[in-house]
Scaffold this active site. Sequence first.
Site, PDB file in Angstrom:
ATOM      1  CB  CYS A  34      -0.932  -0.003   1.215  1.00  0.00           C
ATOM      2  SG  CYS A  34      -1.844   1.543   1.434  1.00  0.00           S
ATOM      3  CB  CYS A  67       0.662   1.237   4.841  1.00  0.00           C
ATOM      4  SG  CYS A  67      -0.936   0.381   4.900  1.00  0.00           S
ATOM      5  CG  ASP A  72       3.755  10.635  -4.440  1.00  0.00           C
ATOM      6  OD1 ASP A  72       4.520  11.546  -4.065  1.00  0.00           O
ATOM      7  OD2 ASP A  72       3.449   9.669  -3.721  1.00  0.00           O
ATOM      8  CG  HIS A 130      -4.529  -1.129   4.342  1.00  0.00           C
ATOM      9  ND1 HIS A 130      -4.098  -0.282   3.342  1.00  0.00           N
ATOM     10  CD2 HIS A 130      -5.181  -2.156   3.715  1.00  0.00           C
ATOM     11  CE1 HIS A 130      -4.460  -0.765   2.166  1.00  0.00           C
ATOM     12  NE2 HIS A 130      -5.112  -1.898   2.357  1.00  0.00           N
ATOM     13  CG  ASN A 133     -13.525   9.790  -5.228  1.00  0.00           C
ATOM     14  OD1 ASN A 133     -14.510  10.512  -5.169  1.00  0.00           O
ATOM     15  ND2 ASN A 133     -12.460  10.112  -5.948  1.00  0.00           N
ATOM     16  N   GLY A 152     -14.764   3.608  -8.177  1.00  0.00           N
ATOM     17  CA  GLY A 152     -13.484   3.553  -8.861  1.00  0.00           C
ATOM     18  C   GLY A 152     -12.257   3.768  -8.010  1.00  0.00           C
ATOM     19  CB  SER A 211      -6.910   2.404  -7.496  1.00  0.00           C
ATOM     20  OG  SER A 211      -6.310   3.624  -7.082  1.00  0.00           O
ATOM     21  CG  HIS A 226      -4.471   3.538   3.877  1.00  0.00           C
ATOM     22  ND1 HIS A 226      -3.607   2.684   4.540  1.00  0.00           N
ATOM     23  CD2 HIS A 226      -4.599   4.622   4.666  1.00  0.00           C
ATOM     24  CE1 HIS A 226      -3.231   3.236   5.680  1.00  0.00           C
ATOM     25  NE2 HIS A 226      -3.824   4.423   5.775  1.00  0.00           N
ATOM     26  CG  HIS A 229      -7.062   8.021   0.647  1.00  0.00           C
ATOM     27  ND1 HIS A 229      -7.421   6.729   0.318  1.00  0.00           N
ATOM     28  CD2 HIS A 229      -7.037   8.715  -0.533  1.00  0.00           C
ATOM     29  CE1 HIS A 229      -7.604   6.632  -0.990  1.00  0.00           C
ATOM     30  NE2 HIS A 229      -7.373   7.818  -1.528  1.00  0.00           N
ATOM     31  CD  GLN A 286      -7.454  12.058  -4.411  1.00  0.00           C
ATOM     32  OE1 GLN A 286      -6.671  12.624  -5.177  1.00  0.00           O
ATOM     33  NE2 GLN A 286      -8.293  11.118  -4.813  1.00  0.00           N
ATOM     34  CD  GLU A 320     -23.417  24.999  -2.345  1.00  0.00           C
ATOM     35  OE1 GLU A 320     -23.076  25.089  -1.144  1.00  0.00           O
ATOM     36  OE2 GLU A 320     -23.369  23.935  -3.001  1.00  0.00           O
TER      37      GLU A 320
END
Length: 352
Positions: free
Chosen positions: A45, A48, A71, A108, A148, A154, A156, A159, A161, A163, A177
């Site tokens: 992962c 992790c 990244d 995880h 997500n 979708g 992948s 873990h 998290h 964004q 809005e």
Amino acid sequence: MVWEERWHPLREEWVIVAAHRQNRPWGGGVVGHASERGPAYAPDCYFCPGNRRVSGRRNAQYASTYVFDNDMPCAGPDAPRDLPRPAGIYRNRPAAGLARVVCYSPDHSLTLAELGTAEVDELLRVWQEQYRELGARPEVEHVLVFENKGEAVGVSNPHPHCQVYATNFVFKYIETEARVSRRHLEETGRILFQDVLAAEREDGRRIVYENGHAVAFVPYFARYAYEVYVAPRETRPSAAELTDEERRDFAAALRQVLIRFDNLWRIPFPYVMALHQAPTDGGDHRGFHFHVEFHPPLRRPNLLKYLAGPEVGGGNFLSDTSPEEKAAELRAAPGLHYRHAAIKPSERGEER
């Protein structure tokens, strides 16, 4: 049966609610869900603790929430500047900004729904920091925080998290809005989202959970079957404006929604979660009311809400379910996560 069109005041669009279609014959694909919990640590992962990411950088041996620059960013300070000029009326510009990843926990195997109230409150504090720091950058006009969750949308990497996208433009839904909220305040002297909250409280059927400073509800104009908004009672333009007490109550409300999602069918419930916060473009956003929106793709345990002709082709949603019915289902779901229900309170820790 609900069969009507409902106006979405925050997006200025009609939503067709046709709940009688929920039981129509279905011959399409179905989705499955992981039945077993994964490992607490996965050596392959990228998120992790201590593991090496795709960039070659190594994660810290973190013990709680952990933030790092993405990244593979969609926007960043190293985005190409010398761009070829497009033809005719077309325009382009550098994808300036910054993208980050926020890991909720070093474990995880967990999801946001399984974190304790104090841990969710800590995550909210980190969101506050990210909004303040990134929003203060001169090139950043909007800070979008989103998660997500689940293969159905979708993802992948399982873990836990979310964004953070800090961009040199305001994402379209937030732009709309902000515009309609500003206009509503100018024309009526009232906050648009407060009018939404007042209508939801007056009706009452779509309220899922509430406490002293926060409320969660399936909106009257919900587009997805189990769409839920979580909002502070007082108008705050962003999460960064919440007081410590408001933040703790917001964390409790957020957590209750997540637990009820999972308990509904005893699965890790997939969704797209987005924080709706005022743009950081220097505009007048006094009328903007911070809230979190959940857009789950499931309408049954194994059936997705597919976006097709009305949504993709026409630009308006067709909902096959009744918001009132779905809110009742979520209210009836237990407030203790099904994976923790068999654990003794002394073993569970604080609200875990």
